[in-house]
Design an enzyme around this catalytic site. Structure first.
Site, PDB file in Angstrom:
ATOM      1  N   GLU A   1      16.377  28.906  77.003  1.00  0.00           N
ATOM      2  CA  GLU A   1      15.872  29.955  76.108  1.00  0.00           C
ATOM      3  C   GLU A   1      16.542  29.868  74.733  1.00  0.00           C
ATOM      4  O   GLU A   1      15.893  30.068  73.696  1.00  0.00           O
ATOM      5  CB  GLU A   1      16.111  31.342  76.723  1.00  0.00           C
ATOM      6  CG  GLU A   1      15.499  32.443  75.859  1.00  0.00           C
ATOM      7  CD  GLU A   1      15.783  33.847  76.372  1.00  0.00           C
ATOM      8  OE1 GLU A   1      15.855  34.049  77.597  1.00  0.00           O
ATOM      9  OE2 GLU A   1      15.944  34.747  75.526  1.00  0.00           O
TER      10      GLU A   1
ATOM     11  N   SER B   1      20.561  30.211  86.618  1.00  0.00           N
ATOM     12  CA  SER B   1      19.781  31.376  86.177  1.00  0.00           C
ATOM     13  C   SER B   1      20.706  32.335  85.433  1.00  0.00           C
ATOM     14  O   SER B   1      21.624  32.909  86.029  1.00  0.00           O
ATOM     15  CB  SER B   1      19.154  32.060  87.394  1.00  0.00           C
ATOM     16  OG  SER B   1      18.818  33.387  87.090  1.00  0.00           O
ATOM     17  N   SER B   2      20.466  32.509  84.151  1.00  0.00           N
ATOM     18  CA  SER B   2      21.355  33.333  83.320  1.00  0.00           C
ATOM     19  C   SER B   2      21.412  34.764  83.826  1.00  0.00           C
ATOM     20  O   SER B   2      22.490  35.340  84.009  1.00  0.00           O
ATOM     21  CB  SER B   2      20.863  33.301  81.867  1.00  0.00           C
ATOM     22  OG  SER B   2      21.582  34.210  81.082  1.00  0.00           O
TER      23      SER B   2
END
Ligand code: SF4
Length: 325
Positions: free
Chosen positions: A142, A239-240
């Protein structure tokens, strides 16, 4: 906020374990939409459908789509001509759209609309002559996608309070900030606080760009943390938002927390002495993996499940017209 508890009774004959199940947990509207885009593309165009990067950060989801005919690659040059390609929910730099257009590839953009909003804001700030500070984690797709919306030199990444304190920029009176959508709410507030103190004219969103799903899942963990001896987050290591869930539990009063992709990854000794266990799942982890964990706990414990629901979510994002027409 409303708080409701639904109690599922225990079985007899084993050590007792109360599971406090955080809600909301698991899939968000952006993840749901991204997966549907790949599934509908497979139905409409047939296999193979290529996907640039994991559509969402979850191996179970990715492997399920691979079985249906999706092919996951990291870069556009791995996509053959003449097949559809989907861009993942995390968003992509502008150069990826250009690369697809230069090759006349048919692409579907599964970028979450809340990430697209950050892209639009960053571009507006740059057009208005501001340097954009992006608060986020280096290397996350992202962040790569958001930085790639702006010409090099127009955007600076800040990862923590220390970097915000040391930041030196040309034109400190013409600054703006945007944030990654899946950060820790508390850490981000602290970073924004430093930026606003050091650069009083900085422009930005009223709070930050952390999305509703990240905010709600962290709030749900905080609501149960103090009542738990330990907390398990089902989610992927990359996964942040899942990583942040594991991080917020301890400052909120839970002695220890663990992020695991599947029940099989849990070392049973980790639960020694635990009588009240919090359970949640990151925004890219399907509910079936939460139930898999609870089922595996029932092999060893007399489990009582209490679901603690802090708020309802009813957000849905529309699908690309190419798939619904
Ligand atoms: S976590 Fe938030 S930003 Fe990311 S896909 Fe879900 S709703 Fe969108």
């Amino acid at each position: 906020m409303t708080e409701q508890a639904r109690v599922i009774p225990a079985q007899a004959g084993k050590p007792k374990l109360t599971v406090l199940l955080a809600a909301p947990r698991g899939f968000c509207a952006g993840v749901d939409r991204a997966i549907k885009i790949v599934e509908l593309a497979l139905q409409k165009y047939g296999a193979p459908v290529y996907v640039r990067h994991e559509i969402v950060h979850n191996r179970y989801v990715v492997e399920g789509l691979e079985r249906k005919g999706a092919v996951f690659v990291e870069e556009l040059d791995e996509v053959p001509n003449g097949v559809p390609v989907v861009f993942s929910a995390h968003g992509v730099p502008k150069s990826v759209f250009k690369g697809a257009e230069d090759r006349s590839l048919f692409y579907l953009d599964a970028t979450c609309p809340l990430v697209t909003k950050v892209h639009v804001d960053a571009q507006r700030h740059a057009r208005e002559g501001r340097t954009v500070i992006l608060i986020g984690h280096a290397g996350h797709p992202e962040v790569i996608g958001t930085m790639g919306q702006l010409p090099a030199g127009n955007v600076v990444l800040v990862e923590d309070v220390e970097q915000a304190e040391k930041l030196q920029v040309d034109g400190p009176e013409k600054l703006a900030f945007v944030t990654q959508t899946t950060l820790s709410v508390d850490d981000t507030k602290a970073i924004v606080g430093v930026l606003k103190r050091r650069f009083p004219s900085i422009k930005g969103p009223r709070t930050e760009d952390i999305c509703y799903a990240t905010t709600n899942r962290q709030a749900a963990v905080k609501a149960i943390a103090v009542q738990c001896d330990a907390l398990i987050v089902i989610g992927a290591a990359n996964s942040s938002n899942s990583k942040r869930l594991a991080e917020v539990a301890q400052p909120a009063g839970c002695a220890k927390s663990l992020l695991i992709p599947r029940a099989a990854d849990l070392d049973p000794r980790w639960l020694d002495g635990v009588r009240r266990l919090g359970v949640t799942a990151g925004a890219s982890a399907p509910e079936i993996l939460v139930q898999e964990l609870i089922d595996s706990l029932r092999d060893r414990f007399d489990v009582t499940v209490e679901e603690v629901d802090i708020t309802k979510e009813d957000i849905e994002f529309s699908l690309p017209r190419a798939l619904t027409a």
